[in-house]
Design a protein around this motif. Structure first.
Motif, PDB file in Angstrom:
ATOM      1  N   ARG A 325       0.830  -1.204   0.000  1.00 27.40           N
ATOM      2  CA  ARG A 325       0.000   0.000   0.000  1.00 27.40           C
ATOM      3  C   ARG A 325       0.868   1.259   0.000  1.00 27.40           C
ATOM      4  O   ARG A 325       0.580   2.230  -0.719  1.00 27.40           O
ATOM      5  N   ARG A 455      -6.774   2.970  -6.360  1.00 27.11           N
ATOM      6  CA  ARG A 455      -6.586   2.507  -4.978  1.00 27.11           C
ATOM      7  C   ARG A 455      -6.023   1.089  -4.989  1.00 27.11           C
ATOM      8  O   ARG A 455      -6.193   0.343  -5.947  1.00 27.11           O
ATOM      9  N   TYR A 456      -5.353   0.745  -3.889  1.00 28.97           N
ATOM     10  CA  TYR A 456      -4.752  -0.589  -3.758  1.00 28.97           C
ATOM     11  C   TYR A 456      -5.757  -1.550  -3.147  1.00 28.97           C
ATOM     12  O   TYR A 456      -6.279  -1.310  -2.056  1.00 28.97           O
TER      13      TYR A 456
END
Length: 619
Positions: A325, A455-456
């Motif tokens: 992340r 987004r991760y």
């Protein structure tokens, strides 16, 4: 990010002691500047033990095998030279309540210890240090000079000194509840803060989970607690110490017959709700259930919402995910800034070329004026700064500006020269404009890919970003950094969906995947989708021979093609689709670029596509 505390470290070492000691060291591989992996072989199998001294994610646990890439780090080469072929015969704490491990290596179990590999799990001061049998430092992951630290320098050739001991009261099973409560409540304050101040060996995550397991608020004042509250919290305190004693006994290799080495009977321990009993050989052994919590993890089973099969798996997945992340956020910001910068410059260049091209369009007007001036030489008078003549084409009067210092022929020659200059400029500007427009189109395609990966959620997202970085390096937009290239890793996978009729739908995450889908994966019966004149992903609808996609399938694909494009904020977006055989890559085109023909048009609904769910088609 939650850091490894004494409790987690003890639990991890207990598992390693039970299944991987002794183990022969077969290989050493350094994954990055903060992580090294030791390949151990035991009678049960082969595994990779990771030692990490990352400032936020220092840890020791079993992990997946490293990638098959060259190892160019000096530290791993030194460890490999000294330790390869030896046996890891012990893992011990250098002192109670210290987060420093001593990995001991010998030729075989029972022989004298030849090397000590100290693993210091101490936040930003974490380190891995190799010493000989006399505790003389041979190498270290991070050397510390006397100028950096006068308290504890770490340099090769110097004796290894233990880290300074932490001050504070040590938790003890023998301490009574009255003494414990008196110590914690001596100074009124928030319960969490008072526990951390009163004892060493505690971490904020452990204290928070302990208090919440007792159905209390970590920020509640010690002055407001009732007798029942103190009893519940002390029970959890005792549970924690009992678990530590049990794990500590396993690390020391003791054969614990009673529950945690105390006078409590096995039957009494069996009733504890935090325990899971399992058969190990001919004995029944109790263990705690580690797992993920809402804001981290817990090895005691407190607040667990998703159990983990072992502490090793828990630590590996948690820290891999957290570091991914961080890297995802850093890399996406870096790529977005770079692409936006190049895109702004390319658009500015294109605007300049377009202005010059507009100016060159006046070239024919200058030639026309020169022709008219030559045809009306008899109307010219010395000193004129303009002349009005009749335009042969429109039969309308036309005023021509003149240089009063030149005669009519010289003014006509100047107009002819201006015409030739603008004509040459047009010939030079047109290819430059086409080149920069192609560059803008390519960068907009990359920008669209970055917008989609916002987004991760899975490692695929980070891998897709890494592929974009490698692509930009290959195209000359980024410099080759001092890091390992990702060429040896497997390619990331595209987004996968199922249409209403059950057909597979693949969507490229980046230009590498777009080219793969369009020019390698696509079959004769498939359909290819893309937003019309808008940067976006290549979408491939997989069809079996003889299968026909109905209107719902086509609309489903068009909606997703619109969603994974620069037009995703619009209500409707034009989407073209055609057979893959009608899609071509121009010679010399950049990755992700394609031209098509025989297309048909649908109107995609990007807002509707937000509700479509990806599926796992790997099985």
């Amino acid at each position: 990010m939650q850091q490894v505390d004494v409790t987690t470290l003890t639990a991890a070492c207990a598992e390693l002691q039970a299944g991987w000691i002794p183990g022969r060291l077969e290989q050493v591989y350094q994954r990055d500047r903060y992580t090294i992996a030791l390949c151990l072989r035991t009678l049960q199998g082969r595994g990779w033990l990771t030692l990490a001294w990352h400032p936020q994610a220092a840890r020791i646990c079993l992990t997946d095998p490293p990638p098959r890439l060259p190892d160019t780090f000096t530290f791993s080469d030194q460890l490999r030279h000294q330790l390869k072929g030896l046996a890891l015969v012990g893992i011990q704490f250098i002192a109670p309540w210290e987060r420093v491990l001593d990995l001991q290596f010998a030729r075989r179990p029972g022989d004298a210890i030849l090397w000590h590999l100290y693993v210091e799990i101490m936040g930003k001061y974490s380190n891995v240090i190799l010493t000989d049998a006399k505790n003389i430092i041979v190498t270290a992951a991070h050397q510390v000079s006397p100028q950096q630290s006068s308290v504890r320098p770490i340099q090769t050739g110097q004796p290894y000194d233990h880290p300074p001991a932490l001050l504070g009261n040590l938790p003890s099973l023998s301490e009574s509840q009255e003494r414990w409560q008196e110590r914690v409540s001596l100074v009124p304050g928030a319960l969490k803060r008072q526990l951390l101040k009163s004892y060493r060996g505690l971490s904020p995550a452990l204290v928070r989970s302990m208090i919440q397991a007792a159905d209390l608020d970590p920020e509640e004042s010690t002055e407001t607690l009732e007798t029942e509250d103190w009893q519940r919290l002390f029970q959890r305190w005792q549970e924690w110490l009992l678990a530590l004693e049990n794990w500590g006994a396993e690390v020391q290799g003791s054969n614990v017959e009673t529950c945690h080495g105390t006078s409590r009977s096995k039957e009494a321990c069996r009733d504890a709700p935090w325990r899971v009993w399992e058969a190990r050989g001919d004995k029944e052994v109790n263990r705690l259930q580690p797992g993920w919590t809402e804001d981290g993890y817990n090895v005691l089973g407190w607040g667990v919402i998703k159990p983990a099969p072992s502490v090793q798996v828990l630590l590996h997945r948690y820290y891999t995910d957290q570091l991914n992340r961080q890297e995802f956020s850093r890399l996406r910001n870096q790529l977005t800034q770079k692409v936006n910068s190049f895109l702004g410059r390319s658009r500015s260049k294109a605007s300049g070329f377009e202005q010059r091209l507009q100016q060159s369009e006046q070239a024919d007007e200058y030639r026309q004026q020169a022709d008219l001036l030559m045809a009306h030489l008899q109307d010219w008078q010395p000193g004129m700064n303009q002349i009005t003549v009749l335009d042969f084409a429109t039969n309308q009067p036309l005023t021509i500006s003149l240089d009063p210092d030149k005669n009519a022929v010289q003014n006509a020659q100047a107009l002819y020269k201006r015409h030739q200059k603008l004509k040459r400029a047009r010939l030079a500007v047109v290819p430059l404009l086409q080149e920069v427009q192609a560059e803008v189109e390519y960068l907009e395609q990359v920008e669209a890919s970055l917008i989609q990966i916002d987004r991760y959620t899975t490692p695929e997202d980070l891998q897709a970003l890494q592929e974009i970085r490698e692509e930009l390096i290959g195209q000359g937009y980024l410099d080759v950094q001092d890091q390992r290239r990702q060429d040896g890793t497997e390619a990331s996978e595209p987004y996968r969906y199922r249409t209403p009729s059950g057909f597979e739908l693949l969507i490229g995450r980046n230009n590498r995947q777009n080219d793969q889908l369009t020019f390698r994966t696509a079959g004769d019966y498939d359909l290819w989708f893309h937003t019309q004149e808008i940067a976006g992903s290549h979408v491939l609808l997989r069809l079996d021979p003889g299968a026909v996609a109905d209107e719902a399938d086509l609309q489903f694909a068009a909606d997703l093609a619109a969603h994974y494009s620069r037009g995703r904020q619009s209500d409707v977006v034009p989407v073209v689709y055609t057979e893959p055989k009608h899609v071509y890559k121009p010679k010399g085109a950049k990755p992700g670029m394609a031209i098509y023909k025989r297309e048909r048009i649908l109107w995609g609904r990007p807002q509707q596509a937000k509700h479509y769910q990806t599926v796992d088609l790997s099985g």
